[in-house]
Design a protein around this motif. Structure first.
Motif, PDB file in Angstrom:
ATOM      1  N   ASN A  14     -26.795 -17.869  39.763  1.00 32.64           N
ATOM      2  CA  ASN A  14     -27.535 -18.287  38.223  1.00 32.64           C
ATOM      3  C   ASN A  14     -26.530 -17.883  37.113  1.00 32.64           C
ATOM      4  N   LEU A  15     -25.302 -17.166  37.870  1.00 35.88           N
ATOM      5  CA  LEU A  15     -24.412 -16.822  36.624  1.00 35.88           C
ATOM      6  C   LEU A  15     -23.519 -17.843  35.753  1.00 35.88           C
ATOM      7  N   GLU A  16     -23.533 -19.574  36.867  1.00 43.03           N
ATOM      8  CA  GLU A  16     -23.162 -19.997  35.635  1.00 43.03           C
ATOM      9  C   GLU A  16     -24.067 -20.949  34.672  1.00 43.03           C
ATOM     10  N   PRO A  17     -24.843 -21.005  35.392  1.00 40.71           N
ATOM     11  CA  PRO A  17     -26.109 -21.973  34.168  1.00 40.71           C
ATOM     12  C   PRO A  17     -26.295 -20.240  33.182  1.00 40.71           C
ATOM     13  N   LEU A  18     -26.251 -18.920  33.231  1.00 39.06           N
ATOM     14  CA  LEU A  18     -26.378 -18.674  32.378  1.00 39.06           C
ATOM     15  C   LEU A  18     -25.090 -18.656  31.501  1.00 39.06           C
ATOM     16  N   LEU A  19     -23.772 -18.829  31.873  1.00 38.11           N
ATOM     17  CA  LEU A  19     -22.718 -18.919  31.399  1.00 38.11           C
ATOM     18  C   LEU A  19     -22.900 -19.910  30.182  1.00 38.11           C
ATOM     19  N   SER A  20     -23.588 -20.998  31.375  1.00 40.01           N
ATOM     20  CA  SER A  20     -23.972 -22.298  30.550  1.00 40.01           C
ATOM     21  C   SER A  20     -24.450 -21.941  28.797  1.00 40.01           C
ATOM     22  N   VAL A  21     -25.851 -22.129  28.794  1.00 43.90           N
ATOM     23  CA  VAL A  21     -26.828 -21.126  28.228  1.00 43.90           C
ATOM     24  C   VAL A  21     -26.168 -20.008  27.264  1.00 43.90           C
ATOM     25  N   ALA A  22     -25.521 -18.883  26.699  1.00 36.35           N
ATOM     26  CA  ALA A  22     -24.778 -18.351  26.491  1.00 36.35           C
ATOM     27  C   ALA A  22     -23.551 -18.509  25.696  1.00 36.35           C
ATOM     28  N   ALA A  23     -22.371 -20.094  26.079  1.00 37.89           N
ATOM     29  CA  ALA A  23     -21.787 -21.023  25.407  1.00 37.89           C
ATOM     30  C   ALA A  23     -22.219 -22.148  24.330  1.00 37.89           C
ATOM     31  N   ALA A  24     -23.385 -22.607  24.945  1.00 35.69           N
ATOM     32  CA  ALA A  24     -23.527 -23.355  24.148  1.00 35.69           C
ATOM     33  C   ALA A  24     -24.938 -23.008  23.467  1.00 35.69           C
ATOM     34  N   GLU A  25     -25.977 -22.324  23.272  1.00 35.65           N
ATOM     35  CA  GLU A  25     -26.817 -21.078  22.741  1.00 35.65           C
ATOM     36  C   GLU A  25     -26.441 -20.176  22.040  1.00 35.65           C
ATOM     37  N   ALA A  26     -25.788 -19.246  22.183  1.00 35.25           N
ATOM     38  CA  ALA A  26     -25.370 -18.078  21.531  1.00 35.25           C
ATOM     39  C   ALA A  26     -23.636 -17.998  21.330  1.00 35.25           C
ATOM     40  N   ALA A  70     -31.622 -12.598  35.184  1.00 31.43           N
ATOM     41  CA  ALA A  70     -31.568 -13.808  34.646  1.00 31.43           C
ATOM     42  C   ALA A  70     -32.772 -14.254  34.033  1.00 31.43           C
ATOM     43  N   ILE A  71     -33.147 -15.299  32.346  1.00 32.55           N
ATOM     44  CA  ILE A  71     -34.219 -14.658  32.505  1.00 32.55           C
ATOM     45  C   ILE A  71     -34.843 -16.824  32.437  1.00 32.55           C
ATOM     46  N   LEU A  72     -36.070 -16.712  33.344  1.00 32.21           N
ATOM     47  CA  LEU A  72     -36.123 -18.534  33.190  1.00 32.21           C
ATOM     48  C   LEU A  72     -37.313 -18.510  32.781  1.00 32.21           C
ATOM     49  N   ALA A  73     -37.475 -20.035  32.026  1.00 35.48           N
ATOM     50  CA  ALA A  73     -38.456 -20.148  31.273  1.00 35.48           C
ATOM     51  C   ALA A  73     -38.155 -21.833  32.182  1.00 35.48           C
ATOM     52  N   GLY A  74     -39.751 -21.847  32.398  1.00 32.12           N
ATOM     53  CA  GLY A  74     -39.440 -23.376  33.260  1.00 32.12           C
ATOM     54  C   GLY A  74     -38.789 -23.967  34.280  1.00 32.12           C
ATOM     55  N   GLY A  75     -38.465 -23.224  34.881  1.00 31.01           N
ATOM     56  CA  GLY A  75     -37.703 -23.077  36.150  1.00 31.01           C
ATOM     57  C   GLY A  75     -35.691 -23.351  35.706  1.00 31.01           C
ATOM     58  N   GLU A  76     -35.616 -22.908  34.275  1.00 31.13           N
ATOM     59  CA  GLU A  76     -34.592 -23.348  33.683  1.00 31.13           C
ATOM     60  C   GLU A  76     -33.763 -21.773  33.017  1.00 31.13           C
ATOM     61  N   VAL A  77     -32.477 -21.390  32.859  1.00 32.88           N
ATOM     62  CA  VAL A  77     -31.965 -19.716  33.053  1.00 32.88           C
ATOM     63  C   VAL A  77     -32.290 -20.003  31.391  1.00 32.88           C
ATOM     64  N   LEU A  98     -31.505 -14.692  24.386  1.00 36.43           N
ATOM     65  CA  LEU A  98     -31.891 -15.936  24.703  1.00 36.43           C
ATOM     66  C   LEU A  98     -31.039 -16.616  24.099  1.00 36.43           C
ATOM     67  N   GLY A  99     -31.403 -18.199  24.313  1.00 34.66           N
ATOM     68  CA  GLY A  99     -30.276 -18.784  23.974  1.00 34.66           C
ATOM     69  C   GLY A  99     -30.947 -19.393  22.722  1.00 34.66           C
ATOM     70  N   ARG A 100     -30.843 -19.938  21.951  1.00 37.45           N
ATOM     71  CA  ARG A 100     -31.525 -20.396  20.173  1.00 37.45           C
ATOM     72  C   ARG A 100     -32.199 -21.176  20.296  1.00 37.45           C
ATOM     73  N   SER A 101     -32.547 -22.354  21.579  1.00 35.00           N
ATOM     74  CA  SER A 101     -33.477 -22.792  21.465  1.00 35.00           C
ATOM     75  C   SER A 101     -34.588 -22.332  22.172  1.00 35.00           C
ATOM     76  N   ALA A 102     -34.466 -21.312  22.881  1.00 36.60           N
ATOM     77  CA  ALA A 102     -34.958 -20.890  23.227  1.00 36.60           C
ATOM     78  C   ALA A 102     -36.091 -19.399  23.015  1.00 36.60           C
ATOM     79  N   ARG A 103     -35.499 -19.443  21.253  1.00 36.39           N
ATOM     80  CA  ARG A 103     -35.923 -18.220  20.482  1.00 36.39           C
ATOM     81  C   ARG A 103     -37.113 -18.680  19.940  1.00 36.39           C
ATOM     82  N   GLY A 104     -38.231 -17.995  19.290  1.00 36.34           N
ATOM     83  CA  GLY A 104     -39.032 -18.284  18.680  1.00 36.34           C
ATOM     84  C   GLY A 104     -40.080 -18.277  18.526  1.00 36.34           C
TER      85      GLY A 104
END
Ligand code: COA
Length: 169
Positions: A14-26, A70-77, A98-104
């Protein structure tokens, strides 16, 4: 929100999916310590992100005394929450993003509740966190999870006593 999130120890899968979320949304500063690297999500910073997480693969008894999930929501990191052993017996410090789109959406509270369950299962009695007075979202998440908050010199110290926290449903 029962079942809104699931925690999975950070590992090579799950490290690469985590990095993808961080790079795109944090921002780098939200998700990792500062490193000497070109600004933004440069290749060097991506490598540093991987190494920062690999260093904690051995968990609470490993060299960094840190278990990352890793925090998973709906199966996605969607983000990461960690606990790090402190010198005080039965005490860990937590931090999360959390990635921006997962906040709030209440996912922060759900993830911290899961982390409290993991900490209790690991025999911990107290979970502490440190943030700043302007981080309203973090303060709300901590407050909803039963933290006592104490402001001191531009920092806010939070303490959650696991004995008095009802288990997450
Ligand atoms: C901190 C963080 C994990 C919170 O997670 P989250 O899922 O967005 O939090 P929630 O959706 O549960 O929202 C928490 C509360 O803050 C409120 N809130 C959100 N943005 C706000 C703002 N700008 N002003 C006031 N309140 C705000 C929400 O309404 C919610 O309150 P409510 O439940 O009473 O409606 C997330 O914002 C994050 O990743 N931030 C960047 C990294 C970070 O700062 N980590 C913490 C370091 S200590």
């Amino acid at each position: 929100m029962t079942g809104a999130v699931r925690l999975e120890p950070v590992n090579e899968q799950n490290l690469e999916p985590l990095l993808s979320v961080a790079a795109a949304e944090a921002e780098p500063g939200e998700v990792m310590p500062p490193v000497e690297a070109p600004a933004g999500w440069s290749l060097a910073r991506r490598d540093a992100f991987r190494e920062f997480h690999r260093a904690s693969f051995a968990g609470l008894t490993g060299p960094t005394r840190t278990q990352m999930y890793a925090i998973l929501a709906g199966g996605e990191v969607v983000g990461m929450v960690r606990m790090t052993r402190r010198d005080e017996p039965g005490t860990v410090e937590t931090g999360m993003w959390l990635g921006r789109s997962a906040r709030g959406q209440g996912l922060g509270v759900a993830a911290l509740r899961e982390l409290l369950n993991e900490a209790a299962a690991a025999g911990m009695r107290t979970v502490v966190a440190e943030t700043t007075p302007d981080n309203i979202e973090a303060l709300k998440v901590l407050g909803k999870c039963g933290a006592k908050l104490r402001e001191d010199g531009g920092k806010v110290h939070a303490e959650i006593c696991l004995d008095s926290t009802p288990p997450a449903l």
